[in-house]
Each structure stands twice: as structure tokens, then as C-alpha cells.
Design a protein around this motif. Structure first.
Motif, PDB file in Angstrom:
ATOM      1  N   ARG A  10      33.365  35.368  28.629  1.00 45.28           N
ATOM      2  CA  ARG A  10      33.947  36.018  27.458  1.00 45.28           C
ATOM      3  C   ARG A  10      34.634  37.329  27.821  1.00 45.28           C
ATOM      4  O   ARG A  10      35.714  37.635  27.334  1.00 45.28           O
ATOM      5  CB  ARG A  10      32.829  36.284  26.457  1.00 45.28           C
ATOM      6  N   GLN A  11      33.996  38.107  28.672  1.00 48.43           N
ATOM      7  CA  GLN A  11      34.598  39.383  29.057  1.00 48.43           C
ATOM      8  C   GLN A  11      35.838  39.184  29.916  1.00 48.43           C
ATOM      9  O   GLN A  11      36.801  39.949  29.830  1.00 48.43           O
ATOM     10  CB  GLN A  11      33.578  40.252  29.793  1.00 48.43           C
ATOM     11  N   ASP A  14      38.609  38.373  27.607  1.00 50.17           N
ATOM     12  CA  ASP A  14      38.996  39.567  26.889  1.00 50.17           C
ATOM     13  C   ASP A  14      39.863  40.489  27.741  1.00 50.17           C
ATOM     14  O   ASP A  14      40.891  40.990  27.292  1.00 50.17           O
ATOM     15  CB  ASP A  14      37.731  40.291  26.432  1.00 50.17           C
ATOM     16  N   ARG A  15      39.460  40.686  28.999  1.00 49.43           N
ATOM     17  CA  ARG A  15      40.240  41.592  29.854  1.00 49.43           C
ATOM     18  C   ARG A  15      41.610  41.025  30.151  1.00 49.43           C
ATOM     19  O   ARG A  15      42.601  41.752  30.234  1.00 49.43           O
ATOM     20  CB  ARG A  15      39.498  41.861  31.154  1.00 49.43           C
ATOM     21  N   CYS A  17      43.343  39.137  28.187  1.00 52.21           N
ATOM     22  CA  CYS A  17      44.143  39.324  26.980  1.00 52.21           C
ATOM     23  C   CYS A  17      44.598  40.763  26.819  1.00 52.21           C
ATOM     24  O   CYS A  17      45.726  41.034  26.408  1.00 52.21           O
ATOM     25  CB  CYS A  17      43.356  38.901  25.745  1.00 52.21           C
ATOM     26  N   ARG A  18      43.712  41.689  27.144  1.00 52.24           N
ATOM     27  CA  ARG A  18      44.068  43.092  27.016  1.00 52.24           C
ATOM     28  C   ARG A  18      45.166  43.470  27.996  1.00 52.24           C
ATOM     29  O   ARG A  18      46.038  44.284  27.693  1.00 52.24           O
ATOM     30  CB  ARG A  18      42.843  43.971  27.240  1.00 52.24           C
TER      31      ARG A  18
ATOM     32  N   CYS B  17      40.482  34.459  22.663  1.00 52.19           N
ATOM     33  CA  CYS B  17      40.111  35.833  22.341  1.00 52.19           C
ATOM     34  C   CYS B  17      40.116  36.076  20.842  1.00 52.19           C
ATOM     35  O   CYS B  17      39.259  36.774  20.306  1.00 52.19           O
ATOM     36  CB  CYS B  17      41.059  36.819  23.017  1.00 52.19           C
ATOM     37  N   ALA B  21      37.157  37.272  18.614  1.00 54.79           N
ATOM     38  CA  ALA B  21      37.311  38.467  17.780  1.00 54.79           C
ATOM     39  C   ALA B  21      36.820  38.207  16.365  1.00 54.79           C
ATOM     40  O   ALA B  21      36.145  39.038  15.762  1.00 54.79           O
ATOM     41  CB  ALA B  21      38.767  38.912  17.769  1.00 54.79           C
ATOM     42  N   GLU B  24      33.241  38.601  16.291  1.00 51.57           N
ATOM     43  CA  GLU B  24      32.773  39.971  16.484  1.00 51.57           C
ATOM     44  C   GLU B  24      32.723  40.750  15.174  1.00 51.57           C
ATOM     45  O   GLU B  24      31.813  41.536  14.953  1.00 51.57           O
ATOM     46  CB  GLU B  24      33.672  40.685  17.502  1.00 51.57           C
ATOM     47  N   PRO B  31      36.766  44.140  17.413  1.00 50.84           N
ATOM     48  CA  PRO B  31      36.910  43.624  18.779  1.00 50.84           C
ATOM     49  C   PRO B  31      36.905  44.712  19.852  1.00 50.84           C
ATOM     50  O   PRO B  31      36.303  44.516  20.913  1.00 50.84           O
ATOM     51  CB  PRO B  31      38.260  42.900  18.730  1.00 50.84           C
ATOM     52  N   SER B  32      37.531  45.832  19.588  1.00 53.66           N
ATOM     53  CA  SER B  32      37.547  46.899  20.584  1.00 53.66           C
ATOM     54  C   SER B  32      36.167  47.493  20.788  1.00 53.66           C
ATOM     55  O   SER B  32      35.765  47.798  21.916  1.00 53.66           O
ATOM     56  CB  SER B  32      38.513  47.994  20.165  1.00 53.66           C
ATOM     57  N   ALA B  35      34.140  45.092  22.820  1.00 56.18           N
ATOM     58  CA  ALA B  35      34.527  45.092  24.233  1.00 56.18           C
ATOM     59  C   ALA B  35      33.980  46.322  24.943  1.00 56.18           C
ATOM     60  O   ALA B  35      33.474  46.217  26.066  1.00 56.18           O
ATOM     61  CB  ALA B  35      36.047  45.042  24.354  1.00 56.18           C
TER      62      ALA B  35
END
Lengths: 181, 181
Positions: A10-11, A14-15, A17-18, B17, B21, B24, B31-32, B35
Motif C-alpha cells: 500500500r505504501q 502511495d509513493r 502515485c505521489r 490509490c 484513499a 482512509e 489520505p495525506s 500517508a
DNA sequence: CGATATTAGTAGCGAGTCGCTATTATTGCA
DNA sequence: TGCAATAATAGCGACTCGCTACTAATATCG
């Protein structure tokens, strides 16, 4: 428990996507606008209404309505009101919109060294995970027209048995709201 | 070109993602915030300052500063001012923070059917992609302490040759800002 | 030693997302 | 024909995000 495979995957997602999001800002688009535009560029003519975009992006009609208006102000999408149902609107990516999409390419370099096999392997793993996650939440799959139970293909004609319409050859590879398998 | 492997992989990542989200939000976190909290739960004691969280999440110090303040208001993180450098602050996830993280578990069900092999395969593919994308942008890898060139391990003692400190056994699996390989 | 960077964290601005809850058309159904 | 369902939108409050300052503490170097 932080540290297990689930959390880690999951992380990682997320990274990635960021990182992609950071790239999107440079192309005059925010991440949501990019995502909506990218969808519109791949969706077929039956799947380009605000509520369908919202469902695809796991967002809401309200938010997506604003996003599409912003894209319209920037000239990246065109509005078309439906003839049959006067409530609904369809948004199409314009040429300028497609150009903006291309500007935000991120994984070009990192994916450059991959073989076709590795690319499809990764793509398939993600597809399977997404498919299961969507199914667990009761969401639509938004699959590709060609891979649908309503798709008919004989000789050089394509046809949708659900919507009862003839399909252009180019539409077979597009994303459809109604797709089922 | 929309439709190629690159675009497809990117859109798959994005949709996964967005799905995460959506989950979350249900755990009193946006989401932020999720994370940042998830990072703090996995990062070692040398890597929990706002600027390090910002770099990990490809965000900015300003934004992360606000995010951490919000998490603090909710009681999900604790602030600790550094003794040596009075400018810097370290944030630790609290017990309540870890509980909130667990509430937002999404891929549990979809990943349940995977074998350990499939999980590590997917994890490794994503890790490689992220690593290359980060490298292409000149970002730090934020790897795990144990897999670092400065990590020393003899008998039952662990030691960091860069920061010149003894390490607890439990720290070996944590994320480090300084990690290099 | 002291002037001058550099660094860490924060504040505030404007645009925009996001989850809400209405609200307005329009359409479908009984 | 009346009433529920649907499509799109508006507006609210909290928040992110990219900015540009700004303060305070620490480094660097002549």
C-alpha cells in the motif's frame, strides 16, 4: 501491523502515485484533473459523463463536476449535451488535452529498461489486485469493450448486445462503464 | 499515446490509490494524514522530522507541517523537540495513531488469496519501479536500515557507521532517511 | 570572533479537492 | 398525473498543494 506485505504494498502504491502527482503539477494539471483527463482519453462514448468519471475515480459527482469545469476552462475538454437525455453531459478530451497528458509522462524513463514481458506482468498483477479490490467494494470493473460479455464480433463488424449499437473498430479497445465479464 | 503499457500502469496505480484513499477517509484521516502517519510508524528515530516526511512523500515542508499539526490535534502523533538541534522536531505515532492506521486497512481482503511468493513478487516489482523513478528524479531511496552500507552487524550488536550510534535490534527493519546502497 | 550563509519549521495566500447536504432539472414509473 | 429516481450542480468547512515570505537556530569562513 506496520511492516507486513500489505502495508508495504500500500505504501509503495502511495509513493508511486505521489511521485506521479508531483509530475502532473508541472503540466498545468493537478492530480485529479490529470486522472479525469486520462480517463476521458480512454473511455468510450457511453462512459464520459460526470457520474461515470466519478465512479471510475472513486470520487463523487460534486467533486468531479468541479474538476471537469476546471478542465473545460483550460480548454482540455469539450462539453456535449445528450440529445436523448437532456440531463446528461458528455466530456471529450480535446487535442490540447491530449497534449497536456503527454507532458505529464513520468514512468517513461523508469519503465524504459523493462521488457514487454515485465511490463505485462506488472500490469497484470496490478489489474488483478484492482479487480479484486473493486469487487470487494461492489464497484464496477470498467473493463475494455472488447473483453465484455455483450461484445459481438463477426466478420468485420462489432456490435454491443447490451446497448444495441454498432461499434467502430477503434472503440473495441476503449474503457466502458457497462463492461462486464 | 493513451492505451500503451506506461499509461495503463500509471492509471492502475492511480485507481488503486484512490480506492485506498476512499477507505482512509472512513478512519478519521485524510489520505495525506494517513500517508504521513503510516510513514512515522515505519521510520526510525533519525527520520521522523517534518522535512524528512515531506521528502518521503514528495511533498513540501509547508504542507507536511500542517498535516502533522492536524495529526497532533487528533492525538495521533506526539511532538518531541530535539536536544541537540533546537530547530528540529520529531513526531512519533501514538498508540491511538496506530489504531487509526489499522482501521484504514484496505487490501487485506483483496490480497488475502495471494501466496507469499505472489506478494513478494508484486512488492519487488513496485519497489524496483519506485526505486528507478526516485533515482531518475535524484531523490533519496528511504530504504531499510538493515540494507544500508553503513549498517554493521556483528555478534548480537548493531551499529550505524554514518551516525556513529548503537542500534536496537528492532530498529534494523525501520525506514531510514540516510539509507544508502 | 563576527558577519554571512544555510537549515528547520512555520505562517499565510489562492486554487482546488473532498465529503457533505441541498437544489434544480429531467426522466421513468405506477 | 403524480411521485420517486436520476444527472448535474451549488455551496460549506476542512484540508492539501505550490507558492512566497519569515523567524530562529546552526554552520561556515574570512
Amino acid at each position: 501491523m506496520p511492516g507486513d506485505s500489505q502495508t508495504e504494498i500500500r505504501q509503495l502504491l502511495d509513493r508511486l502515485c505521489r511521485l506521479a502527482a508531483a509530475e502532473e503539477w508541472t503540466a498545468d494539471l493537478n492530480p485529479s484533473q490529470y486522472a479525469a483527463l486520462a480517463y476521458l482519453a480512454r473511455a468510450n462514448r457511453f462512459s464520459r459523463a460526470p457520474s461515470q468519471v466519478a465512479e471510475y475515480l472513486s470520487s463523487t459527482r460534486g467533486t468531479i463536476s468541479q474538476t471537469l469545469k476546471a478542465l473545460h476552462r483550460k480548454g482540455y475538454v469539450a462539453e456535449t449535451r445528450s440529445q436523448t437525455d437532456r440531463r446528461s453531459i458528455s466530456y471529450d478530451a480535446t487535442r490540447a488535452g491530449l497534449d497536456a497528458l503527454r507532458k505529464a509522462a513520468l514512468f517513461e524513463k523508469p519503465l524504459a529498461g523493462y521488457s514487454q514481458r515485465e511490463l505485462t506482468d506488472l500490469s497484470d498483477s496490478l489489474k488483478l489486485l484492482l479487480q479484486r479490490a473493486l469487487h470487494a467494494r461492489g464497484n464496477r470493473p470498467f473493463g475494455i469493450c472488447r473483453e465484455c460479455i455483450h461484445h459481438r464480433h463477426r466478420k468485420d463488424e462489432r456490435y454491443c448486445a447490451l446497448l444495441d449499437v454498432r461499434l467502430e473498430e477503434s472503440e473495441a479497445g476503449e474503457i466502458c462503464y457497462e463492461q462486464a465479464s
